[in-house]
Design an enzyme around this catalytic site. Structure first.
Site, PDB file in Angstrom:
ATOM      1  N   TRP A  93      -8.848   1.794  -0.555  1.00  0.00           N
ATOM      2  CA  TRP A  93      -9.104   0.783   0.487  1.00  0.00           C
ATOM      3  C   TRP A  93     -10.459   0.079   0.316  1.00  0.00           C
ATOM      4  CZ3 TRP A  93      -5.489  -1.541   2.841  1.00  0.00           C
ATOM      5  CH2 TRP A  93      -4.320  -0.888   3.212  1.00  0.00           C
ATOM      6  N   TRP A 136      -3.347  -7.146   3.000  1.00  0.00           N
ATOM      7  CA  TRP A 136      -2.671  -6.407   4.073  1.00  0.00           C
ATOM      8  C   TRP A 136      -2.355  -7.340   5.239  1.00  0.00           C
ATOM      9  CZ3 TRP A 136      -3.106  -4.900   9.173  1.00  0.00           C
ATOM     10  CH2 TRP A 136      -2.397  -3.757   9.553  1.00  0.00           C
ATOM     11  N   PHE A 146       4.506   0.940  10.146  1.00  0.00           N
ATOM     12  CA  PHE A 146       3.522   1.692   9.360  1.00  0.00           C
ATOM     13  C   PHE A 146       4.204   2.830   8.590  1.00  0.00           C
ATOM     14  CE2 PHE A 146      -1.060   0.959  11.083  1.00  0.00           C
ATOM     15  CZ  PHE A 146      -0.937  -0.397  10.852  1.00  0.00           C
ATOM     16  N   SER A 147       3.382   3.644   7.943  1.00  0.00           N
ATOM     17  CA  SER A 147       3.898   4.671   7.026  1.00  0.00           C
ATOM     18  C   SER A 147       4.752   5.732   7.706  1.00  0.00           C
ATOM     19  CB  SER A 147       2.735   5.341   6.309  1.00  0.00           C
ATOM     20  OG  SER A 147       2.236   4.446   5.356  1.00  0.00           O
ATOM     21  N   GLU A 150      -5.050  10.701   7.388  1.00  0.00           N
ATOM     22  CA  GLU A 150      -3.834   9.886   7.307  1.00  0.00           C
ATOM     23  C   GLU A 150      -2.814  10.569   6.395  1.00  0.00           C
ATOM     24  OE1 GLU A 150      -5.494   5.372   7.774  1.00  0.00           O
ATOM     25  OE2 GLU A 150      -5.595   6.124   5.736  1.00  0.00           O
ATOM     26  N   ARG A 205      -0.316   8.725  13.670  1.00  0.00           N
ATOM     27  CA  ARG A 205       0.603   8.038  12.754  1.00  0.00           C
ATOM     28  C   ARG A 205       1.030   8.853  11.528  1.00  0.00           C
ATOM     29  NH1 ARG A 205      -4.302   5.105  12.316  1.00  0.00           N
ATOM     30  NH2 ARG A 205      -5.378   5.360  10.328  1.00  0.00           N
ATOM     31  N   ASP A 206       1.902   8.209  10.753  1.00  0.00           N
ATOM     32  CA  ASP A 206       2.352   8.647   9.430  1.00  0.00           C
ATOM     33  C   ASP A 206       3.196   9.931   9.456  1.00  0.00           C
ATOM     34  OD1 ASP A 206       0.749   6.491   8.784  1.00  0.00           O
ATOM     35  OD2 ASP A 206      -0.918   7.704   8.042  1.00  0.00           O
ATOM     36  N   ASN A 257       0.841  -1.202   0.000  1.00  0.00           N
ATOM     37  CA  ASN A 257       0.000   0.000   0.000  1.00  0.00           C
ATOM     38  C   ASN A 257       0.874   1.249   0.000  1.00  0.00           C
ATOM     39  OD1 ASN A 257      -0.391  -1.372   2.834  1.00  0.00           O
ATOM     40  ND2 ASN A 257      -0.923   0.710   3.294  1.00  0.00           N
ATOM     41  N   ASP A 258       0.728   2.162   0.921  1.00  0.00           N
ATOM     42  CA  ASP A 258       1.297   3.513   0.798  1.00  0.00           C
ATOM     43  C   ASP A 258       2.774   3.591   0.376  1.00  0.00           C
ATOM     44  OD1 ASP A 258      -1.003   3.557   2.315  1.00  0.00           O
ATOM     45  OD2 ASP A 258      -0.123   4.593   4.007  1.00  0.00           O
TER      46      ASP A 258
HETATM   47  C1  FRU Z   1      -2.946   4.595   4.861  1.00  0.00           C
HETATM   48  C2  FRU Z   1      -2.581   3.789   6.107  1.00  0.00           C
HETATM   49  C3  FRU Z   1      -1.682   4.597   7.032  1.00  0.00           C
HETATM   50  C4  FRU Z   1      -0.975   3.527   7.792  1.00  0.00           C
HETATM   51  C5  FRU Z   1      -0.791   2.457   6.754  1.00  0.00           C
HETATM   52  C6  FRU Z   1      -0.844   1.045   7.283  1.00  0.00           C
HETATM   53  O1  FRU Z   1      -3.267   3.813   3.769  1.00  0.00           O
HETATM   54  O2  FRU Z   1      -3.753   3.386   6.765  1.00  0.00           O
HETATM   55  O3  FRU Z   1      -2.369   5.521   7.844  1.00  0.00           O
HETATM   56  O4  FRU Z   1       0.250   3.978   8.325  1.00  0.00           O
HETATM   57  O5  FRU Z   1      -1.822   2.630   5.808  1.00  0.00           O
HETATM   58  O6  FRU Z   1      -0.489   0.123   6.312  1.00  0.00           O
END
Ligand code: FRU
Length: 498
Positions: free
Chosen positions: A323, A76, A108-109, A237, A182-183, A51-52
């Protein structure tokens, strides 16, 4: 299944082995033909889930791209940071996994910066580190009902990104009992006191927090933004705060905020705010809701750090999925690719600033054979091509892509709406929201269009990215025909097959 590399080696061995005893026959194959939907010029992992985009940083001629990755299945799971590099934004090389989950949680991101002055003291003056900041997600903590299961942590590389060491003192920003925390996206600026300072932009529930640091290790909260402003149909996010200099020399700041669900086409999307960032406080110029991309499949995108000054550009890439159905799309060994890299800039429409995402300049290097379309119908060269055209009359245009199996994709403008209809585009039945028409409002003049097609995607850039629609498509055989080109002039097709 045999991998692409193994397949090339096998072909080479057969060719070498036979060369001595008989006339060598030329063996050519298109990598995309090995696997349905494998993109030609977009990045997709060799196998597993993605993903990201994460940690995008440029160093010594390499554009590094890390990504949310679960190598074991195509859905995931426990998140790693996968790693890829490119020198030209079109040929991608996947490297070994950069960060594995550990006892503190999934990875995570997050982002990466070049700590040129070794402010973190994690490298040396002569060998300063690359520093990645990411979120730990403690799955066991979440399952046991805790609220402090996300925290910010650091890893560094002293060999230009090849290998990474996690910082002993992790987490560098512990949780304060907030579920969504996060992120981290980090950049450096010169603050009001004239000092270099690192700023971390962090998604915290329904808002963004800004933290400051002198050394990337200790962080202090400066301010927060967003409660009650912008779109709030889902959790916030993957933020990114980016400075832009306008033609008159003044500065604006753009804050990207991804949101899921609550996008304009259902599910995931990225909104942005334009304003000022002063003394660590972001103030938007207005409360208008603006979307980076009106297609359904561009999420969690952020920008590269440490680009050489002489590039004079802001380079972005997004996760080309949503998503809503990302884990169900009909690819086999791998799931998801990134969008094409894009150059972000600001432009003005009737006194309002908007964000433009133009295809990265390097994409034109992909063009090989090209031909002009002189009738209302034309063949298409391969699975990967670009269509360019000027728009005759800003009001309306229309075009269709179709294949031998009767699948079709329609791209059109009627009045103020630019639309993409993928309802009959091939495999659509894996999710009820996939077969749909997506429209974007365009109240200003449309003069040109560029359409990038790859094995499983279409990216539409009107006026070089003043309006963008990015979408996945899964035709049951490659697009073969372009038809009904009404309202378009100077239509060119470029084969982008490598
Ligand atoms: C966005 C997200 C982020 C998180 C990651 C987890 O797509 O939900 O907020 O860090 O994916 O995989």
């Amino acid at each position: 299944m045999i991998s692409k590399n193994a397949f090339s080696i096998l072909i080479l061995l057969i060719a070498l082995g036979t060369a001595s005893c008989q006339k060598q026959t030329e063996v050519t194959f298109q990598s995309a033909n090995l696997e349905p939907y494998r993109p030609i010029y977009h990045f997709a992992p060799e196998s597993g889930w993605m993903n990201d985009p994460n940690g995008m940083v440029y160093l010594d001629g390499n554009y590094h791209l890390f990504f949310q990755h679960y190598p074991d299945t195509t859905v995931w799971g426990p998140m790693h940071w996968g790693h890829a590099v490119t020198e030209n934004l079109t040929d991608w090389k996947e490297l070994s996994i950069a960060l594995y989950p550990d006892s503190l949680g999934y990875i995570f991101s997050g982002s990466a910066v070049f700590d040129a002055e070794n402010s973190s003291q994690l490298g040396t003056e002569s060998n300063p580190p690359l520093v990645a900041l990411y979120t730990y997600h403690d799955m066991a903590g979440e399952k046991s009902g805790k609220t402090d299961y996300q925290s910010q942590a650091l890893a560094y590389s002293l060999d230009k990104g090849k290998t990474w060491e996690k910082y002993q003192g992790n987490p560098v920003l512990p949780n304060q009992g907030i579920k969504d925390f996060r992120d981290p996206k980090v950049f450096q600026w010169v603050n009001a006191e004239g000092k270099k300072e690192w700023i971390m932009t962090l998604a915290v529930m329904d808002r963004i927090q800004f933290y400051g640091s002198e050394n990337l290790l200790t962080w202090t909260l400066k301010s927060e933004f967003g409660q009650g402003i912008g779109a709030h149909g889902g959790v916030w996010e993957c933020p990114d705060l980016i400075p832009f200099t306008l033609a008159d020399g003044s500065q604006k700041w753009v804050l990207l905020v991804s949101i899921n669900p609550g996008g304009p086409q259902k599910g995931s999307a990225t909104q942005y705010f334009i304003g000022q960032f002063e003394n660590g406080v972001f103030t938007p110029d207005d409360t208008m809701i603006r979307w980076l991309d009106y297609g359904p499949d561009n999420y969690a995108g952020v920008t590269w750090s440490n680009l050489p000054k002489d590039q004079n550009r802001t380079l972005f890439i997004g996760w080309m999925s949503n998503w809503l159905y990302g884990q169900e799309v009909p690819t086999e060994r791998w799931r998801s690719s990134m969008t094409t890299p894009r150059e972000l800039s600001l432009f003005e429409v009737n006194g309002t600033l908007l964000l433009k995402s133009a295809p990265a300049e390097e994409l034109t290097q992909l063009r090989n054979a090209s031909f002009q379309v002189n009738s209302n119908e034309s063949g298409l060269p391969s699975e990967a091509f670009e269509i360019t055209a000027s728009i005759e009359n800003s009001e309306n245009f229309n075009l269709y892509l179709s294949n031998e199996n009767g699948d079709s994709l329609r791209i059109f403008k009627e009045g103020n709406l630019v639309s993409l209809d993928r309802s009959k585009s091939g495999i659509t039945d894996f999710h009820e929201d996939f077969a749909a028409v997506f429209s974007a409002p365009m109240s200003w003049e449309a003069t040109s269009i560029r359409i990038f097609v790859d094995a499983h995607s279409v990216e539409i850039f009107v006026n070089e990215g003043e309006l963008v629609l990015t979408a996945l498509v899964f035709p049951t055989s490659p697009w073969k025909k372009l038809a009904s080109i009404n309202g378009l002039d100077d239509v060119m097709i470029f084969d982008l097959k490598k």
